[in-house]
Design an enzyme around this catalytic site. Structure first.
Site: not given
Ligand code: SAJ
Length: 438
Positions: A275
């Site tokens: 995403c």
């Molecule tokens: N990440 C960082 N630092 C952070 C947060 C994330 O480096 O502070 C990295 C993670 O390790 C990962 C990437 O970014 O590699 C994405 O992480 P994410 O927490 O955004 O997780 P996702 O990709 O599973 O995003 C999903 C998304 N859900 C949908 O699109 C419906 C996002 O909108 C959600 O907010 C997110 O999950 C969530 O909050 O867990």
């Protein structure tokens, strides 16, 4: 003159409607289950025959959908699956939940949406509601979906109803699922909004109508661009703190004490998942066609994609402190999944770190309790090694790329000699290893 709007409203209200779901993946299957639990009859369509046969046997392949939730819905006849659009000729509504990846050129790959739209157009009839859920650029519903449906001499808002509703499925989230995540909806006409609201109302806690399909498409892109840009910001903060000799993790911890106006994000080895690294580029691609450069998205993308290279620099500098070259060094990676406690390696920065270390001549191995093996460039496969004291001690450097909560960080600190910790995972744990943090 049949009143198709009222017909749909009645069928949604008394649950006699049959709903098609195109794409039974991590978005389509949870939605199908919630629709079936609400009382609708649901037909899930997927091109993957194995998925279809598993679903018809009541067996789930999506961790967020337990088999004991799915099986009763299949047994009661509220949910079944098919590979053929011929089974969707009598449905009242269809939600399109197909992938929207990027091509290698970072341009949107619309092939899945176009194929689904063409197939749905083939079974489109008066009295049908079509909802696109796949994350895409603003304008897709109006420009790609609608024209294909209107080939049937139908009038949108009278015979056929068309809407967009962004999927908000967060795989592995123990708190939020389809049933308790507000559902944003945007329709081509007010009647489309009325009908799509009636479809989702029995299955989700709250429906949030907006004024157009483009607004609904943009809502999702704001949500995920917000994350990508803030992650890029905090990654740049880490680079700046490193230059300043300041602990970025301490700074974030202290900034997080602000009870208003601040939301912590954390630096890391890069941006993974299907995403966050992808969705913002659908928006920047669309704006380039309108002669506008989405500078925050581009800059965040540059910073986030540079992080694996920064990790390699940290490893080289850390080994240099031990008078060791990266070339020929044994480097062990902890965690290949794109974020903690999941098994998904799509776009995982750990794959970049693994590749870059090998390119520098390091002897690389990895452990990930969720990921038994990964495909490497050159048709190679690498397998997760056992996390033993011997393996840890044998590595010239351990790189923590994914901070699974199940890791015993005291054990790792005790037996590793040198650790590059890209997630601050070892904070608060004790051990003899020298630790270098992002
Ligand atoms: N990440 C960082 N630092 C952070 C947060 C994330 O480096 O502070 C990295 C993670 O390790 C990962 C990437 O970014 O590699 C994405 O992480 P994410 O927490 O955004 O997780 P996702 O990709 O599973 O995003 C999903 C998304 N859900 C949908 O699109 C419906 C996002 O909108 C959600 O907010 C997110 O999950 C969530 O909050 O867990």
């Amino acid at each position: 003159m049949a009143d198709y709007k009222q017909q749909l409203l009645d069928r949604f209200n008394d649950r006699t409607a049959t709903i098609g779901i195109v794409g039974m993946g991590y978005v389509g299957l949870p939605l199908a289950v919630e629709f079936a639990r609400a009382g609708y009859h649901v037909i899930g369509l997927d091109v993957n025959e194995e998925k279809v046969s598993k679903l018809n046997a009541g067996t789930s392949y999506i961790p967020d959908v337990p088999t004991d939730t799915l099986a009763p819905l299949v047994d009661s006849g509220h949910l079944r699956a098919t590979t053929s659009y011929d089974d969707l000729t009598d449905i009242d509504a269809v939600s399109i939940c197909v992938p929207t990846p990027l091509r290698k050129t970072k341009d949107p790959d619309m092939s899945y949406i176009v194929a689904a739209a063409d197939s749905v157009a083939g079974i489109c009839h008066a009295g049908l509601l079509v909802v696109l859920e796949s994350t895409t650029y603003p304008g897709t519903t109006d420009e790609v979906i609608l024209p294909r449906l209107l080939k049937n001499n139908l009038t949108v808002g009278e015979d056929v109803f068309v809407a967009f509703s962004p999927e908000r499925v967060d795989p592995g989230n123990p708190t939020y699922g389809v049933h308790n995540t507000p559902k944003v909806v945007g329709g081509i006409t007010p009647a489309c909004v009325e009908v799509v609201t009636a479809l989702y109302a029995p299955a989700v806690g709250e429906v949030v109508p907006v004024s157009s399909t483009a607004a609904a498409e943009m809502v999702k892109l704001l949500e995920n661009t917000f994350r990508a840009v803030n992650i890029g910001l905090v990654n740049e903060m880490a680079l700046m703190c490193n230059r300043l000799g300041v602990d970025v993790w301490e700074v974030i911890r202290a900034a997080s004490t602000k009870p208003f106006g601040f939301m912590p994000f954390y630096p890391g080895p890069g941006l993974g998942g299907h995403c966050i690294p992808i969705d913002p580029h659908y928006l920047s691609w669309k704006l380039r066609a309108l002669n506008y450069t989405a500078r925050f998205i581009e800059l965040a993308g540059e910073i986030n994609t540079s992080m694996p290279y920064y990790v390699i620099d940290l490893v080289m500098d850390a080994l240099n402190e031990d008078s060791k070259a990266l070339k020929g060094a044994k480097v062990g990676i902890l965690g290949m999944a794109y974020k903690r406690d999941i098994d998904d390696v799509r776009e995982s920065p750990a794959l970049d770190v693994h590749h870059l270390l090998e390119e520098k001549g390091a002897d690389v191995s990895f452990n990930d309790p969720y990921v038994p093996s990964v495909r490497l460039p050159g048709q190679r496969t690498a397998h997760s090694v056992a996390l033993t004291a011997e393996w840890l001690a044998d590595q010239d450097c351990i790189v923590i790329v994914t901070d699974h909560t199940g890791y015993d960080y005291d054990f790792i600190l005790k037996h590793a000699r040198l650790i590059v910790d890209t997630r601050n995972a070892t904070h608060g744990y004790q051990g003899s290893a020298r630790v270098v943090r992002l």
